[in-house]
Design a protein around this motif. Structure first.
Motif, PDB file in Angstrom:
ATOM      1  N   ASN A 186      -1.756  -1.653   2.258  1.00 47.41           N
ATOM      2  CA  ASN A 186      -2.030  -1.959   3.669  1.00 47.41           C
ATOM      3  C   ASN A 186      -1.297  -0.998   4.595  1.00 47.41           C
ATOM      4  O   ASN A 186      -0.745  -1.379   5.628  1.00 47.41           O
ATOM      5  N   GLY A 187      -1.290   0.291   4.182  1.00 49.68           N
ATOM      6  CA  GLY A 187      -0.685   1.335   5.001  1.00 49.68           C
ATOM      7  C   GLY A 187       0.805   1.529   4.793  1.00 49.68           C
ATOM      8  O   GLY A 187       1.389   2.431   5.410  1.00 49.68           O
ATOM      9  N   LYS A 188       1.425   0.749   3.929  1.00 50.43           N
ATOM     10  CA  LYS A 188       2.867   0.843   3.707  1.00 50.43           C
ATOM     11  C   LYS A 188       3.149   1.465   2.339  1.00 50.43           C
ATOM     12  O   LYS A 188       2.640   0.988   1.328  1.00 50.43           O
ATOM     13  N   PRO A 189       3.972   2.526   2.269  1.00 51.03           N
ATOM     14  CA  PRO A 189       4.313   3.130   0.977  1.00 51.03           C
ATOM     15  C   PRO A 189       4.981   2.102   0.056  1.00 51.03           C
ATOM     16  O   PRO A 189       5.908   1.397   0.459  1.00 51.03           O
ATOM     17  N   THR A 190       4.484   1.999  -1.170  1.00 47.09           N
ATOM     18  CA  THR A 190       4.964   0.995  -2.115  1.00 47.09           C
ATOM     19  C   THR A 190       5.051   1.612  -3.505  1.00 47.09           C
ATOM     20  O   THR A 190       4.172   2.389  -3.896  1.00 47.09           O
ATOM     21  N   GLN A 191       6.088   1.260  -4.245  1.00 44.31           N
ATOM     22  CA  GLN A 191       6.232   1.769  -5.607  1.00 44.31           C
ATOM     23  C   GLN A 191       5.982   0.678  -6.638  1.00 44.31           C
ATOM     24  O   GLN A 191       5.492   0.935  -7.725  1.00 44.31           O
ATOM     25  N   ALA A 192       6.324  -0.564  -6.293  1.00 38.88           N
ATOM     26  CA  ALA A 192       6.143  -1.689  -7.211  1.00 38.88           C
ATOM     27  C   ALA A 192       5.885  -2.953  -6.397  1.00 38.88           C
ATOM     28  O   ALA A 192       6.226  -3.036  -5.221  1.00 38.88           O
ATOM     29  N   ILE A 193       5.285  -3.944  -7.049  1.00 37.51           N
ATOM     30  CA  ILE A 193       4.988  -5.210  -6.380  1.00 37.51           C
ATOM     31  C   ILE A 193       5.636  -6.359  -7.149  1.00 37.51           C
ATOM     32  O   ILE A 193       6.061  -6.212  -8.300  1.00 37.51           O
ATOM     33  N   ASP A 194       5.705  -7.498  -6.519  1.00 36.54           N
ATOM     34  CA  ASP A 194       6.126  -8.721  -7.198  1.00 36.54           C
ATOM     35  C   ASP A 194       5.072  -9.028  -8.270  1.00 36.54           C
ATOM     36  O   ASP A 194       3.886  -9.168  -7.945  1.00 36.54           O
ATOM     37  N   PRO A 195       5.451  -9.122  -9.543  1.00 37.17           N
ATOM     38  CA  PRO A 195       4.462  -9.350 -10.601  1.00 37.17           C
ATOM     39  C   PRO A 195       3.597 -10.584 -10.397  1.00 37.17           C
ATOM     40  O   PRO A 195       2.467 -10.642 -10.892  1.00 37.17           O
ATOM     41  N   THR A 196       4.089 -11.565  -9.659  1.00 38.98           N
ATOM     42  CA  THR A 196       3.338 -12.807  -9.496  1.00 38.98           C
ATOM     43  C   THR A 196       2.164 -12.678  -8.533  1.00 38.98           C
ATOM     44  O   THR A 196       1.275 -13.537  -8.520  1.00 38.98           O
ATOM     45  N   VAL A 197       2.147 -11.606  -7.721  1.00 39.25           N
ATOM     46  CA  VAL A 197       1.074 -11.477  -6.728  1.00 39.25           C
ATOM     47  C   VAL A 197      -0.030 -10.517  -7.185  1.00 39.25           C
ATOM     48  O   VAL A 197      -0.980 -10.269  -6.451  1.00 39.25           O
ATOM     49  N   ALA A 198       0.085  -9.993  -8.400  1.00 34.70           N
ATOM     50  CA  ALA A 198      -0.923  -9.046  -8.889  1.00 34.70           C
ATOM     51  C   ALA A 198      -2.261  -9.741  -9.099  1.00 34.70           C
ATOM     52  O   ALA A 198      -2.326 -10.874  -9.586  1.00 34.70           O
ATOM     53  N   SER A 199      -3.310  -9.064  -8.709  1.00 32.37           N
ATOM     54  CA  SER A 199      -4.658  -9.545  -8.973  1.00 32.37           C
ATOM     55  C   SER A 199      -5.277  -8.743 -10.116  1.00 32.37           C
ATOM     56  O   SER A 199      -5.831  -9.301 -11.058  1.00 32.37           O
ATOM     57  N   HIS A 200      -5.153  -7.417 -10.021  1.00 30.85           N
ATOM     58  CA  HIS A 200      -5.670  -6.520 -11.050  1.00 30.85           C
ATOM     59  C   HIS A 200      -4.764  -5.306 -11.181  1.00 30.85           C
ATOM     60  O   HIS A 200      -3.788  -5.161 -10.432  1.00 30.85           O
ATOM     61  N   VAL A 201      -5.115  -4.461 -12.115  1.00 28.99           N
ATOM     62  CA  VAL A 201      -4.457  -3.167 -12.293  1.00 28.99           C
ATOM     63  C   VAL A 201      -5.552  -2.138 -12.540  1.00 28.99           C
ATOM     64  O   VAL A 201      -6.490  -2.411 -13.288  1.00 28.99           O
ATOM     65  N   PHE A 202      -5.448  -0.998 -11.879  1.00 27.08           N
ATOM     66  CA  PHE A 202      -6.371   0.102 -12.164  1.00 27.08           C
ATOM     67  C   PHE A 202      -5.602   1.112 -12.998  1.00 27.08           C
ATOM     68  O   PHE A 202      -4.678   1.762 -12.495  1.00 27.08           O
ATOM     69  N   ALA A 203      -5.952   1.234 -14.261  1.00 24.44           N
ATOM     70  CA  ALA A 203      -5.176   2.071 -15.178  1.00 24.44           C
ATOM     71  C   ALA A 203      -6.075   2.985 -16.000  1.00 24.44           C
ATOM     72  O   ALA A 203      -7.132   2.566 -16.485  1.00 24.44           O
TER      73      ALA A 203
END
Length: 221
Positions: free
Chosen positions: A124-141
Motif C-alpha cells: 500500500n505504498g509503504k516499503p516493507t521487508q516482512a509481514i506478520d505471518p498471521t495476516v498472510a493471504s498468499h505468497v507469490f514465489a
C-alpha cells in the motif's frame, strides 16, 4: 461362439476402446495451450498486474476455488490465466491486488521477501521487508530464481469484501508491488505456498495443485 471366444472378444474390444480413449486424452492434452498474459512495456519498464481472489468467477468450472487473474493497471479487464510472458534479463515491476482475506502461514520464513530488487516490496505504498505471518493471504514465489513475496490480505471483518471474481478496486484489498530481474529465457514455475485451498486436506489440494488457479508459469522470452 464359445464362452472363451466371447471373453477374448470382450478383452480385445476393451483394450481397443482404452487405447482410443487414451489417444484422445493425449491428443487433447498436447493440443490444449493454456492462455497467457504478457507484461506491458511502458516508459517506466515492463509492468505486470495481477489479482488474487477468494473465489473464481461464478461461470468458472471451479467457482469456489481461490485463484489468480491477470488484470490491467486499473484493476479491470480480468483474464483467468496464470502463465505470464516476460522479457529476459529485464527489470519487471509487478503489482498484485490482494482481495482474498488472511489465512496465515505455517512457515514463518516465507513472511519475508526474497529475490526482489532492494530485498523488499511496497505494501500500500509503504516499503516493507516482512509481514506478520498471521495476516498472510498468499505468497507469490518462483523458487527456481529465489523470488518469494508474501501477500497480506484484508481481515475477514473488513467491509465490502469481494466474493467472486472479477473484483473492483472499491472492494477491500491490499496492494503489493515489487520489482525483480528476470533470468535467461525459459519456463519457470511459480506457486503460492499458503495452505489456502478450503475444503481440501491440509489446504494444499484443488486450486493449490492446478494450473490456472494458485500456480502457473513465468515464460521468459
Amino acid at each position: 461362439m464359445s464362452g472363451y471366444a466371447k471373453r477374448l472378444l470382450g478383452i480385445v474390444v476393451g483394450v481397443v476402446l482404452a487405447c482410443v480413449l487414451l489417444g484422445l486424452y493425449i491428443g487433447v492434452y498436447l493440443t490444449s495451450v493454456p492462455g497467457s498474459a504478457a507484461a506491458v512495456e511502458t516508459p517506466a519498464g515492463a509492468q505486470l498486474y495481477l489479482a488474487a481472489v477468494p473465489a473464481a468467477a461464478l461461470d468458472d468450472p471451479h467457482p469456489t476455488w481461490v485463484s489468480y487473474y491477470a488484470v490491467d493497471a486499473s484493476g479491470g479487464n480480468w483474464r483467468h490465466v496464470t502463465t505470464y510472458v516476460l522479457p529476459a534479463h529485464t527489470l519487471v515491476h509487478v503489482t498484485i491486488y490482494e482481495f482474498d482475506t488472511q489465512t496465515g502461514l505455517r512457515n514463518e520464513f516465507i513472511s519475508q521477501a526474497t529475490g526482489t530488487v532492494g530485498g523488499n516490496f511496497m505494501l500500500n505504498g509503504k516499503p516493507t521487508q516482512a509481514i506478520d505471518p498471521t495476516v498472510a493471504s498468499h505468497v507469490f514465489a518462483v523458487p527456481e530464481i529465489g523470488l518469494s513475496v508474501p501477500l497480506p490480505g484484508p481481515p475477514s471483518t473488513a467491509k465490502n469484501l469481494c466474493a467472486n471474481a472479477p473484483c473492483s478496486l472499491s472492494n477491500a484489498h491490499e496492494t503489493i508491488s515489487f520489482t525483480f530481474r528476470t533470468p535467461a529465457a525459459g519456463l519457470y514455475r511459480w506457486q503460492c505456498f499458503v495452505p489456502c485451498a478450503l475444503g481440501f486436506i491440509e489446504g494444499f489440494g484443488g486450486p493449490m495443485q492446478t494450473l490456472g488457479y494458485m500456480d502457473g508459469f513465468i515464460k521468459v522470452v
